[in-house]
Design an enzyme around this catalytic site. Structure first.
Site, short mmCIF file in Angstrom:
data_model
loop_
_atom_site.label_atom_id
_atom_site.label_comp_id
_atom_site.label_asym_id
_atom_site.label_seq_id
_atom_site.Cartn_x
_atom_site.Cartn_y
_atom_site.Cartn_z
CG HIS A 252 -2.81 0.46 -7.81
ND1 HIS A 252 -4.08 -0.22 -7.74
CD2 HIS A 252 -3.29 1.83 -7.90
CE1 HIS A 252 -5.14 0.67 -7.58
NE2 HIS A 252 -4.85 1.93 -7.76
CD GLU A 307 -1.04 7.80 -6.97
OE1 GLU A 307 -0.32 6.60 -7.28
OE2 GLU A 307 -2.04 7.86 -6.37
#
Length: 362
Positions: A252, A307
């Site tokens: 991320h 995700e």
């Protein structure tokens, strides 16, 4: 002659706005939404309650969760009444692109705040597009239900189990806002021009569709499908990393540690009793992927992100993969609308400077 000086790549560290809506602490792996840590919100507050808090802060007036629930129910009904026009704008397009066209076709609804009209319309559009792609007719909303339960009902054509509604509700809360991410920034830029919320949210959705932002959940399932079984995990991941490929669901831009949203969604998956992807298999993929990435890229923290478990959760809820991004937008629209309102109420036109690197005429 050229002009050049150092500037933060990707605007990292540049403060573009002041907000009371959410805060991301990437070093500690913490997400605060409307003054509460995500883990607390996901356990104790519904999507309507969190949305009420966001809109209250953004507009500077107290808005209760019951009012939000009623307004969203009315908005779903009104959106369904206009579906022929909205679906006409999306004719011939795949679900993700069709959703963009239909959202762009939204407009004010008499008697409703624009933010409610937008957030209420999104699951109606997402469900209708997903069902059209499967050759099915749209399902009319039930305004008496919560937003998550009715979203599943319209997608699947049947009432969801209580655990399913709770799991999707936790998901919508988890993704409703996330600091100054790319789609929220896009929405705030448009809102700062005093364009209306419909324009701002359309811009936010367009940013969300990019694979570096909200487009990764579906590829996570494709990765799990490709690995196939426990005995293939190590070989598949090692081969992918040796080819320089990205492992979907890991890493991320902000978090230097594990994305806190991943743990919230893993708990939500646990509510569903092992439907969809084998959770034990997914956990082994996650564990091996984290270890392999730590060895391959020791100087770059790449832990599990939102995700990974988003994909597993939405698959377990039997939501079509093509609808993953629109369902993400259904939750994030609460944040987009709040940020747009906050920008218009407390901000000014966002017009950053740029660093010219071309030739300056003599």
């Amino acid at each position: 002659m050229t002009l050049h000086s150092k500037t933060p790549a990707g605007l990292d560290g540049v403060i573009a706005a002041a907000t009371a809506l959410s805060h991301v602490d990437g070093e500690r792996g913490e997400l605060v939404i409307a003054g509460h840590r995500l883990g607390e919100l996901a356990q104790s507050a519904s999507f309507e309650a969190v949305t009420a808090r966001l809109w209250s802060l953004a507009k500077g007036e107290e808005i209760g969760p019951e009012r939000v629930k009623v307004d969203l129910g009315i908005a779903r009904e009104r959106a369904f009444e206009t579906l022929p026009r909205l679906l006409a704008a999306s004719e011939g397009l795949p679900v993700v692109s069709g959703f963009r066209a239909a959202v762009a076709a939204l407009g004010p609804v008499e008697g409703l705040p624009d933010e409610a009209a937008i957030v209420g319309a999104m699951p109606v559009i997402a469900a209708a597009l997903a069902r059209r792609a499967a050759g099915l007719s749209p399902v009319a909303p039930d305004p008496s239900l919560g937003h998550a339960a009715d979203t599943l009902r319209m997608l699947r054509g049947e009432a969801p189990a209580e655990a399913e509604a709770k799991a999707l509700d936790a998901y919508l809360v988890t993704v409703c806002d996330h600091g100054m991410n790319a789609s929220t920034f896009a929405a705030r830029v448009v809102a700062s021009t005093n364009a209306d919320l419909f324009m701002a949210v359309t811009a936010g959705y367009c940013a969300l569709t990019g694979p570096l932002h909200g487009g990764a959940p579906e590829p996570v399932l494709a990765m799990l499908d490709a690995i196939g079984s426990r005995e293939n995990i190590a070989g598949w991941i090692d081969a992918a990393l040796s080819r320089g490929e990205r492992l979907m669901g890991f890493g991320h831009r902000i978090y230097r540690v594990r994305d806190p949203r991943a743990d919230v969604l893993r708990k939500a998956v646990g509510l569903l009793g092992g439907r969809g992807v084998d959770l034990g298999f997914a956990a082994e993929v996650e564990a091996y992927g984290r270890d392999a990435l730590a060895k391959a890229k020791p100087d770059r923290p790449l832990d599990t992100n939102v995700e990974f478990y988003t994909a597993i959760l939405l698959d377990a809820l039997r939501i079509p993969r093509a609808a993953f991004t629109p369902v993400f937008a259904t939750g994030r629209a609460a944040g987009w609308t709040a940020h747009a309102r906050e920008q218009q109420r407390t901000g000014r036109l966002l017009r950053p400077a740029s660093l010219y690197t071309g030739v300056v005429p003599g």
